[in-house]
Structures are given as C-alpha cells and as structure tokens.
Design a protein around this motif. Sequence first.
Motif, PDB file in Angstrom:
ATOM      1  N   VAL A   4       0.858  -1.193   0.066  1.00  0.00           N
ATOM      2  CA  VAL A   4      -0.263  -0.036   0.039  1.00  0.00           C
ATOM      3  C   VAL A   4       0.884   1.251   0.057  1.00  0.00           C
ATOM      4  O   VAL A   4       0.547   2.181  -0.791  1.00  0.00           O
ATOM      5  CB  VAL A   4      -0.965   0.124   1.072  1.00  0.00           C
ATOM      6  N   LEU A   5       1.859   1.266   0.784  1.00  0.00           N
ATOM      7  CA  LEU A   5       2.905   2.472   1.000  1.00  0.00           C
ATOM      8  C   LEU A   5       3.483   2.858  -0.394  1.00  0.00           C
ATOM      9  O   LEU A   5       3.641   3.880  -0.797  1.00  0.00           O
ATOM     10  CB  LEU A   5       3.875   2.450   1.935  1.00  0.00           C
ATOM     11  N   ILE A   6       3.834   1.742  -0.976  1.00  0.00           N
ATOM     12  CA  ILE A   6       4.689   1.774  -2.324  1.00  0.00           C
ATOM     13  C   ILE A   6       3.724   2.567  -3.509  1.00  0.00           C
ATOM     14  O   ILE A   6       4.032   3.406  -4.090  1.00  0.00           O
ATOM     15  CB  ILE A   6       5.307   0.584  -2.922  1.00  0.00           C
TER      16      ILE A   6
ATOM     17  N   LEU B 267       2.126  -0.822 -11.237  1.00  0.00           N
ATOM     18  CA  LEU B 267       1.455  -1.869 -10.845  1.00  0.00           C
ATOM     19  C   LEU B 267       0.711  -1.807  -9.620  1.00  0.00           C
ATOM     20  O   LEU B 267       0.691  -0.898  -8.908  1.00  0.00           O
ATOM     21  CB  LEU B 267       2.360  -2.975 -10.284  1.00  0.00           C
ATOM     22  N   PRO B 268      -0.726  -2.379  -9.718  1.00  0.00           N
ATOM     23  CA  PRO B 268      -1.559  -2.119  -8.696  1.00  0.00           C
ATOM     24  C   PRO B 268      -1.297  -2.681  -7.330  1.00  0.00           C
ATOM     25  O   PRO B 268      -1.797  -3.561  -6.888  1.00  0.00           O
ATOM     26  CB  PRO B 268      -2.928  -2.805  -9.406  1.00  0.00           C
ATOM     27  N   LEU B 269      -0.011  -2.172  -6.724  1.00  0.00           N
ATOM     28  CA  LEU B 269       0.187  -3.081  -5.546  1.00  0.00           C
ATOM     29  C   LEU B 269      -0.898  -2.595  -4.356  1.00  0.00           C
ATOM     30  O   LEU B 269      -0.708  -3.403  -3.454  1.00  0.00           O
ATOM     31  CB  LEU B 269       1.687  -2.458  -5.268  1.00  0.00           C
TER      32      LEU B 269
ATOM     33  N   GLY C 226      -2.428  -4.923  -1.866  1.00  0.00           N
ATOM     34  CA  GLY C 226      -2.207  -4.907  -0.339  1.00  0.00           C
ATOM     35  C   GLY C 226      -3.683  -4.994   0.402  1.00  0.00           C
ATOM     36  O   GLY C 226      -3.675  -5.486   1.499  1.00  0.00           O
ATOM     37  N   VAL C 227      -4.374  -4.070  -0.054  1.00  0.00           N
ATOM     38  CA  VAL C 227      -5.668  -4.079   0.667  1.00  0.00           C
ATOM     39  C   VAL C 227      -6.615  -5.298   0.435  1.00  0.00           C
ATOM     40  O   VAL C 227      -7.069  -5.641   1.330  1.00  0.00           O
ATOM     41  CB  VAL C 227      -6.616  -2.940  -0.003  1.00  0.00           C
ATOM     42  N   THR C 228      -6.374  -6.085  -0.913  1.00  0.00           N
ATOM     43  CA  THR C 228      -6.851  -7.210  -0.750  1.00  0.00           C
ATOM     44  C   THR C 228      -6.376  -8.552   0.490  1.00  0.00           C
ATOM     45  O   THR C 228      -6.850  -9.048   0.827  1.00  0.00           O
ATOM     46  CB  THR C 228      -6.733  -7.712  -2.279  1.00  0.00           C
TER      47      THR C 228
END
Length: 378
Positions: free
Chosen positions: A29-31, A41-43, A47-49
């Motif tokens: 999430v932070l990245i 990328l949908p990092l 992260g939330v998932t």
Amino acid sequence: MDNISLINSKKETYFSQLDGIRFLAVMLVLIDHWMAERNPLPLGHLGVTMFFVLSGFLITRILIQSKLKDDRTGRSHWFSVKQFIVRRSIRIFPIYFLSIFALYYFNIPPVRETLIWCLTYSTNLYIAINQHWMGTIDHLWSLAVEEQYYLVFPYLILFLPTRHYLKLLGAMIVIAIATRLWLYFNGTPWLVQYVLMPTALDCFGLGGLMAYYFTFKKNEVFDKLAQTKFIILSFIAYAICVSLIIIQQKTTGEVENFGKLVTERFLGATFCFFLIAKAISEYKGFLKWFFEQPIVQYLGRISYGIYLYHNFVYNFYHTPQTSIVLRGLHKIQRMFPLFTLNIGFEFLYFLGITVFIATLSWFIIEKPINHLKKYFTY
C-alpha cells in the motif's frame, strides 16, 4: 468431540508469520500511495486485498470458536456478539477517532465537510456517491468496508448452523463477483465499484473458507491447500491478469476494462488465500527467515497504525509542497544532492516518519488500551 478439542487447543495460537503478511500488505500500500505514477503496478490493490483476506480468516476463526464454545457450554450467542463488538472496538476505534478529531481540529480538508461520513465509517459510500476520492483521508474507505462487514457477518456465523457455513462463504464469493459484473455491464465507474463493501465479499469469503477448513478439516483439506505450488500458480494467474490489464490500457487507452473491474480482485484474493494459508502452516527456508525477522514482525504488529497514518505523512497527489514533511525532505536533498529524485531515499524518509508516529501510537495509546481486552475474553 474432536473438532472442539482441536479448537480449544488452537484458540490461543498466535500465527507469528501473519505479522509478516501484515508487513507485506502494508508495504504494498505504501509503495502504491507514495510512488503513485512512478509505479504502474496495482500494488495498493493487492495490499488492501491481502488485508481483507487476512481479516476474513481471523474474524471467521474467532467467531467459529466462540460459537462452538457457546454450544458446548450452553452460553448465549449474544454474549459472543457483545464480546466481539467490544474487543474489535477496543482495537480499532481509539486511534481512528483520535485521528479524525485531530484532523478536524487542525482543519485538514475535507474532514470538517465530511465529518459525519468519517465518524460513521461510511467514507467509502461518500466516495461512491460523489465519484471522487477524499484527498488526505482517501485510504479510510477500506476501514469503512471492514466495519460495514462487521455489522452483519458475526450474526451469520454465530446464529447459523455450522453445516451452512460453506454455503454462506460460497455465496459471499458469488455475490461479490456478480455485483462487480452487474456494475461493469451497467457502466458504473471503477472508483464506485471498488470501494463498496459487497464487491469485496469474495476477499472476506475466501478468508472465511480458510478459517473453516483450518478449524474443521485441517488435515483433510487445509494442509493440502497450504502448498507452495498453489501460491505459484495463483500468482502466475494474477500476474497474467494484471499484465493484460496494463497492455490493454496502453493499447486502447481504456482505463476501465473487464479485467480491472471484475477479475483482478478475485485473482488477487485467490493468490492471497494461498499465500496466507502457507504462512499459517509456516513457511520454511528464506521466507520463514524473512517473515520472522524482528523488524518485519514489529512493523507487521503496528501495521494498523502505519496504514492509518501514512496518508497524513505524505500522499503523492494531495500533499502540498509547503508541508513540513516535504520541506524537511527538500532541505535534506539540498544538503545531500545524491538524494535528489532518489525514489528509494524518499520512500525510506516517509517510512521513517510514519513508523515513528505509529510507534508512539502503539506504545502510548494502542498497546495500553489493548490490555482491556483481557476483561472481555471469549
């Protein structure tokens, strides 16, 4: 009964590698939030998932344990409802509401204009209705989703017969995918469907399935699912989906495509399912070393504070150049030109400030208040 004996023996088990999973989730999430357009990328989505699937496992496991103890001792399920609500409130509410009141006091937009939405954990609904993000408090939408989930799910687990659990958890997964499909074919913007609680039910449902199999069918099913090959296969499927989404976006310029709106979250949740299942069974080798590193464990333990505060420290889109955090960064970069436009240094700078705040929060507020949980044991 063997299942009850298993539950009693596992009830106080602390899955230490799950703190490593929390660390991984919050770093993604932070990245995403700090690097923003420099990271394609949908990092943050992943992260939330990961947090949602992990929450689905932990909450479902706690509730199943409580229900079986109620049935065994003749205790009312309403007792367990009360215990659940009180314990979750002790863990979540103090720093959340303190943050909201502090933001209100210092008039950080848009808190004063949206105070009721913030106080009632409905910022995700505000975003969906108005179809735009909320600046500094963008990230609170995911906390709202979890709280809305808690409003219904505990009653279902505690009052439904256990024989219906698989149907319930399967229905949650189907409802989420069907809802996303319906919203997609009705032309609903990605932003709206992404922040709604029903569209995230497949994440919670998969986490719940993990808890069910761990509790009732550990040897027959759970241990077979917690294998590295499934992590690799599910990651490949997720990576292919993300790659196709990015290729289509760059080729057609179409931001909202089927993969992004319908498929990506489910495949991400499936990958997280296997990743977390293996952590529960415990990784060996390098990943065991990594997830059990003291710094990783600590940052995972305080990940709620890190997540809550990180957007207040810095947000790529919303933090003004006049903020004290960015002024401090620019001063360091003027003194040491080597750090100018250095993404790695910038990330560590923001992380250091966020961890410092989260550490103060943990030791001064969260940890002392969490001790109150011992008076509300299941």
